[in-house]
Enzyme design. Structure first.
Site, mmCIF file in Angstrom:
data_model
loop_
_atom_site.group_PDB
_atom_site.id
_atom_site.type_symbol
_atom_site.label_atom_id
_atom_site.label_comp_id
_atom_site.label_asym_id
_atom_site.label_seq_id
_atom_site.Cartn_x
_atom_site.Cartn_y
_atom_site.Cartn_z
ATOM 1 N N ALA A 54 0.841 -1.191 0.000
ATOM 2 C CA ALA A 54 0.000 0.000 0.000
ATOM 3 C C ALA A 54 0.877 1.241 0.000
ATOM 4 O O ALA A 54 2.042 1.211 0.408
ATOM 5 C CB ALA A 54 -0.934 0.012 1.209
ATOM 6 N N ASP A 55 0.301 2.341 -0.444
ATOM 7 C CA ASP A 55 0.965 3.634 -0.368
ATOM 8 C C ASP A 55 -0.086 4.679 -0.033
ATOM 9 O O ASP A 55 -1.164 4.696 -0.634
ATOM 10 C CB ASP A 55 1.658 3.985 -1.688
ATOM 11 C CG ASP A 55 2.515 5.226 -1.553
ATOM 12 O OD1 ASP A 55 3.614 5.130 -0.978
ATOM 13 O OD2 ASP A 55 2.069 6.316 -1.997
ATOM 14 N N THR A 56 0.235 5.559 0.929
ATOM 15 C CA THR A 56 -0.727 6.549 1.421
ATOM 16 C C THR A 56 -0.147 7.949 1.310
ATOM 17 O O THR A 56 1.025 8.172 1.647
ATOM 18 C CB THR A 56 -1.087 6.267 2.891
ATOM 19 O OG1 THR A 56 -1.658 4.957 2.987
ATOM 20 C CG2 THR A 56 -2.098 7.281 3.409
#
Length: 210
Positions: free
Chosen positions: A71-73
């Protein structure tokens, strides 16, 4: 006919928040952080950025018989992407910008099935609107001095002391933490996996392994 072997679940992230979310779901998984350049490309918007980085992270750590989740936020305000602050001065500047205003949190999720040939993948992008209440200069200084903002996109943690300053959210809470669980489950289903089949045997509740 022999039943297909369930692949190993791997979290391609060093984030303790993401590990905690999966652990709270009682999932058995390995932690295998990637080493990925998270710099945006020229003219790359927030949706494209988080989708690309999540997929790059997952692909970087996939091995045969693995099901790799990454994931990347990011935080976006006034069209500008706010990642993790480089230092305390930048953290204070980010919080001053967020204070008293709405912003958006985007998380890209990618799931890569290395047990298939060729590898299969599923991905999602989740968006949540967050309002930070007006913070005083003293509150900002004390929050930054406590260290919590330093490895967080947008320089705050909704699951930590930062919750004191979050006035409202519209959308999924776990997305703001850094791993939108409904999107994760949807990726599992897209690839034909039941997420519950990765639940650990509760015989002492082991910690995530590295």
């Amino acid at each position: 006919m022999t039943a297909a072997k369930t692949p190993r679940l791997v979290l391609a992230s060093a984030s303790p928040r993401r590990s905690a979310l999966l652990f709270d779901l009682e999932l058995e998984f390995l932690v295998r952080p990637p080493h990925t350049d998270e710099s945006p490309r020229p003219l790359e918007g927030p949706i494209d950025l988080v989708a690309r980085l999540a997929l790059e992270k997952a692909r970087a750590r996939v091995e045969t018989d693995d099901l790799v989740l990454a994931a990347d936020t990011i935080v976006v305000i006034d069209g500008e992407i706010l990642g993790k602050p480089a230092d305390e001065a930048e953290a204070r500047d980010m919080l001053r910008r967020l204070s008293g205003r709405d912003h958006e949190v985007y998380t890209g999720v990618a799931l890569v099935d290395g047990s298939a040939v060729p590898a299969r993948l599923a991905s999602r992008v989740e968006r949540t609107k967050v309002r930070i209440r007006t913070m005083t200069a003293a509150e900002i200084a004390a929050y930054v001095a406590g260290g919590e903002p330093m490895d967080k996109a947008g320089a705050y943690a909704i699951q930590g002391w930062g919750a004191v300053y979050v006035e409202a959210i519209t959308g999924n809470y776990t997305n703001v933490v850094g791993l939108p669980i409904p999107a994760v489950e949807a990726c599992f289903r897209e690839l034909g996996f039941a997420i519950e089949s990765f639940r650990r045997q509760l015989t002492g509740a082991p910690s995530p392994r590295t």
